[in-house]
Design an enzyme around this catalytic site. Structure first.
Site, PDB file in Angstrom:
ATOM      1  N   GLU A  25      11.735  57.656  16.074  1.00 44.94           N
ATOM      2  CA  GLU A  25      12.900  58.390  15.577  1.00 44.94           C
ATOM      3  C   GLU A  25      13.017  59.709  16.332  1.00 44.94           C
ATOM      4  OE1 GLU A  25      15.169  57.638  13.264  1.00 44.94           O
ATOM      5  OE2 GLU A  25      14.257  56.115  11.969  1.00 44.94           O
ATOM      6  N   HIS A  62      15.578  55.352  17.608  1.00 45.12           N
ATOM      7  CA  HIS A  62      16.477  55.685  16.504  1.00 45.12           C
ATOM      8  C   HIS A  62      16.852  57.164  16.591  1.00 45.12           C
ATOM      9  CE1 HIS A  62      14.901  52.201  14.002  1.00 45.12           C
ATOM     10  NE2 HIS A  62      13.825  52.432  14.738  1.00 45.12           N
ATOM     11  N   HIS A  65      18.361  51.127  17.936  1.00 39.53           N
ATOM     12  CA  HIS A  65      18.530  50.518  16.616  1.00 39.53           C
ATOM     13  C   HIS A  65      19.871  49.788  16.549  1.00 39.53           C
ATOM     14  CE1 HIS A  65      17.921  51.237  11.995  1.00 39.53           C
ATOM     15  NE2 HIS A  65      17.665  49.992  12.343  1.00 39.53           N
ATOM     16  N   ASP A 106      22.594  54.190  15.751  1.00 38.04           N
ATOM     17  CA  ASP A 106      21.660  55.038  16.475  1.00 38.04           C
ATOM     18  C   ASP A 106      20.910  54.273  17.572  1.00 38.04           C
ATOM     19  OD1 ASP A 106      20.505  53.823  14.042  1.00 38.04           O
ATOM     20  OD2 ASP A 106      18.683  54.907  14.508  1.00 38.04           O
TER      21      ASP A 106
END
Length: 185
Positions: free
Chosen positions: A117, A35, A153, A163
């Site tokens: 992330e 992400h 994602h 993303d």
């Protein structure tokens, strides 16, 4: 709180998020989802992401935060622009990172995935330090869990998410992963 990571990852800061639960019985970790996130949007180095993942984000601190009020999300890992890795949820638990999702005919990707992330956006290239940290973390996860797929994602929630975005260099990442595998043996 600091935890020591294996395989040369160095020290990973652990900041517990309440936004997780138990994985369903019988679900092995087989998917890695990448992400990007920045809070406020397009701004780096602040604590907005940490505050979001720990339910301490002040909705009055920035106009954008109003739409995040009451949102309960997390990821297993967050890689800052500097390459620092922060872990929010132990991999054995289900972090709430993917939302409504499907990969290769299997829905509910949170059940069988680890979410990473990257501090960034769809419009700004990621840093060299982030790629180095991501490759090292990916290698460690692949040595620990039966990960068969790595995706973004946007691939598990098409039309809903974008993303890690067009600035994420998949070819660079995959080449670096291959190089570490080739170098290992």
């Amino acid at each position: 709180m600091e935890s020591q990571a294996a395989d040369g990852l160095g020290s990973i800061r652990f900041i517990p998020s309440p936004n997780f639960d138990e994985r369903p019985a019988g679900y092995a970790i087989s998917l890695l989802v990448i992400h990007n996130i920045s809070l406020p949007p397009d701004e780096f180095s602040g604590d907005g992401v940490i505050e979001l993942f720990t339910n301490s984000l002040d909705p009055e601190a920035h106009p954008y935060y109003q739409q995040l009020r009451g949102l309960k999300v997390s990821a297993h890992f967050f890689i800052r622009r500097s390459g620092e890795i922060i872990q929010f949820v132990p991999c054995g638990n289900r972090a709430w990172h993917a939302g409504e999702s499907c990969w290769q005919g299997r829905s509910r990707c949170n059940d069988y995935s680890v979410g990473i992330e990257l501090e960034g956006t769809d419009t700004v290239p990621f840093t060299d330090e982030q790629y180095v940290a991501l490759v090292a973390l990916t290698r460690t996860l692949q040595q620990t869990y039966p990960i068969t797929d790595i995706t973004g994602h946007s691939d598990i929630a098409p039309g809903r998410k974008t993303d890690p975005g067009p600035c994420f260099d998949w070819a660079r990442y995959r080449a670096a992963l291959r190089a570490t595998l080739d170098g290992a043996g």
